[in-house]
Design an enzyme around this catalytic site. Structure first.
Site, PDB file in Angstrom:
ATOM      1  N   HIS A   1      -3.405  -5.608   2.127  1.00 57.06           N
ATOM      2  CA  HIS A   1      -3.211  -5.829   3.583  1.00 57.06           C
ATOM      3  C   HIS A   1      -3.965  -7.369   3.784  1.00 57.06           C
ATOM      4  O   HIS A   1      -4.488  -7.859   2.707  1.00 57.06           O
ATOM      5  CB  HIS A   1      -3.883  -4.874   4.354  1.00 57.06           C
ATOM      6  CG  HIS A   1      -3.526  -3.329   4.092  1.00 57.06           C
ATOM      7  ND1 HIS A   1      -2.197  -2.747   4.565  1.00 57.06           N
ATOM      8  CD2 HIS A   1      -3.963  -2.423   3.308  1.00 57.06           C
ATOM      9  CE1 HIS A   1      -2.042  -1.588   4.212  1.00 57.06           C
ATOM     10  NE2 HIS A   1      -2.870  -1.385   3.586  1.00 57.06           N
TER      11      HIS A   1
ATOM     12  N   CYS B   1       0.963  -1.290  -0.030  1.00 52.57           N
ATOM     13  CA  CYS B   1      -0.105  -0.046   0.016  1.00 52.57           C
ATOM     14  C   CYS B   1       0.980   1.404   0.273  1.00 52.57           C
ATOM     15  O   CYS B   1       1.376   1.623  -1.055  1.00 52.57           O
ATOM     16  CB  CYS B   1      -1.070  -0.114   1.251  1.00 52.57           C
ATOM     17  SG  CYS B   1      -2.215   1.050   1.043  1.00 52.57           S
TER      18      CYS B   1
ATOM     19  N   ARG C   1     -12.941   6.550  -0.454  1.00 56.52           N
ATOM     20  CA  ARG C   1     -11.750   5.438  -0.286  1.00 56.52           C
ATOM     21  C   ARG C   1     -12.113   4.116  -0.560  1.00 56.52           C
ATOM     22  O   ARG C   1     -13.001   3.786  -0.695  1.00 56.52           O
ATOM     23  CB  ARG C   1     -11.505   5.408   1.377  1.00 56.52           C
ATOM     24  CG  ARG C   1     -10.624   6.671   1.953  1.00 56.52           C
ATOM     25  CD  ARG C   1     -10.007   6.133   3.605  1.00 56.52           C
ATOM     26  NE  ARG C   1      -8.956   5.208   3.576  1.00 56.52           N
ATOM     27  CZ  ARG C   1      -7.776   5.613   3.284  1.00 56.52           C
ATOM     28  NH1 ARG C   1      -7.502   6.837   3.097  1.00 56.52           N
ATOM     29  NH2 ARG C   1      -6.689   4.902   3.523  1.00 56.52           N
TER      30      ARG C   1
HETATM   31  N1  GLN Z   1      -2.085   6.800   2.926  1.00 53.76           N
HETATM   32  C1  GLN Z   1      -2.203   6.134   1.599  1.00 53.76           C
HETATM   33  C2  GLN Z   1      -3.528   6.169   1.160  1.00 53.76           C
HETATM   34  O1  GLN Z   1      -4.347   6.466   1.956  1.00 53.76           O
HETATM   35  C3  GLN Z   1      -1.752   4.573   1.871  1.00 53.76           C
HETATM   36  C4  GLN Z   1      -2.800   3.908   2.835  1.00 53.76           C
HETATM   37  C5  GLN Z   1      -2.246   2.667   3.169  1.00 53.76           C
HETATM   38  O2  GLN Z   1      -0.985   2.048   3.337  1.00 53.76           O
HETATM   39  N2  GLN Z   1      -3.150   1.668   4.037  1.00 53.76           N
HETATM   40  O3  GLN Z   1      -3.777   5.961  -0.178  1.00 53.76           O
END
Ligand code: GLN
Length: 253
Positions: free
Chosen positions: A201, A101, A138
């Site tokens: 993840h 990520c 998101r």
């Molecule tokens: N902060 C980054 C995003 O929101 C990565 C998120 C993460 O590593 N879970 O895209």
């Protein structure tokens, strides 16, 4: 086949205190256990803010987890020109690595975070990432992909950033269910040499152990030569966990 302890791998864990979200540290446990079950000794070396680049020399496998934007801003400040050069050399030399990520975003040219701040990346992967802003959607949920390494791969994604791959960079997988790199082109993550960047993840490795074995095998070959073959492990529990998630996702369709 490896049965004794003449083999040893050193895993470099980049920024463990700052970069590890949604159970990403579980990947370190899986890599360690799957080595130990084969009689391969493992050392975990934490590469925290301010780490000495000399430490990279003896590292056989790299891991970096995800993070929130704020941690990414902190980590970016630690990427000196020398550090970027040294990490790039590791990747180019074929050191296997898993980058989750926010770490995938770091491999690219830049990540424009939710506040609009441009965070410089390592520029190793031909990709860039932009977050469209704090009040936008998101990409959250279980995800299924297919790739040459393992298929189907199951995991969990949670990111705001949208990643676009350059023309010459291969995606790690293609999305079957979920959002992936940008919610549009069905690509998921990226793979270059022996480095895998992915949004998954979960953590990804316990339920998709073939990916762990790919990394371990590449690390051993790089250190000890092409003849090294790893023993197959009994993975019925891992398969059960994998299939459970797959069924769960299918039942929501
Ligand atoms: N902060 C980054 C995003 O929101 C990565 C998120 C993460 O590593 N879970 O895209």
């Amino acid at each position: 086949m490896i049965q004794d302890t003449k083999y040893k791998l050193t895993i470099g864990w980049l920024y463990p205190e700052l970069m590890s979200t949604y159970g990403d540290r579980g990947n370190i446990n899986v890599l360690t256990k799957r080595c130990e079950w084969r009689g391969i000794r493992v050392d975990i070396l934490n590469l925290s803010v301010g780490f000495d680049i000399k430490l990279l020399k003896n590292i056989n496998l790299l891991f970096m987890g995800g993070a929130e934007d704020i941690q990414q801003q902190i980590v970016a400040k630690d990427f000196t020109v020398q550090k970027i050069k040294a990490l790039k050399k590791k990747v180019e030399d074929g050191t296997p690595g898993l980058y989750i990520c926010g770490a995938l975003q770091f491999l690219g040219k830049y990540y424009k975070d939710a506040s609009g701040t441009k965070i410089k990346g390592l520029g190793i992967f031909d990709l860039h990432t932009e977050h469209p802003g704090a009040y936008t959607k998101r990409f959250i949920g279980n995800i299924v992909t297919r790739s040459d390494l393992a298929s189907p791969i199951v995991g969990f994604e949670n990111h705001g950033g949208r990643t676009c791959l350059g023309d010459n960079l291969k995606p790690f997988g293609m999305v079957i269910k979920g959002f992936g790199n940008n919610g549009g082109d069905k690509t998921e993550g990226a793979i270059y040499k022996n480095s895998i960047g992915t949004y998954l993840h979960g953590p990804i490795l316990p339920k998709n152990p073939q990916i762990a074995d790919f990394l371990i095998s590449k690390a051993l070959i790089l250190k000890y030569g092409a003849g090294v073959k790893i023993k197959k492990l009994e993975d019925s529990l891992e398969k059960k966990a994998h299939d459970y998630i797959l069924q769960k996702i299918a039942s929501f369709e």
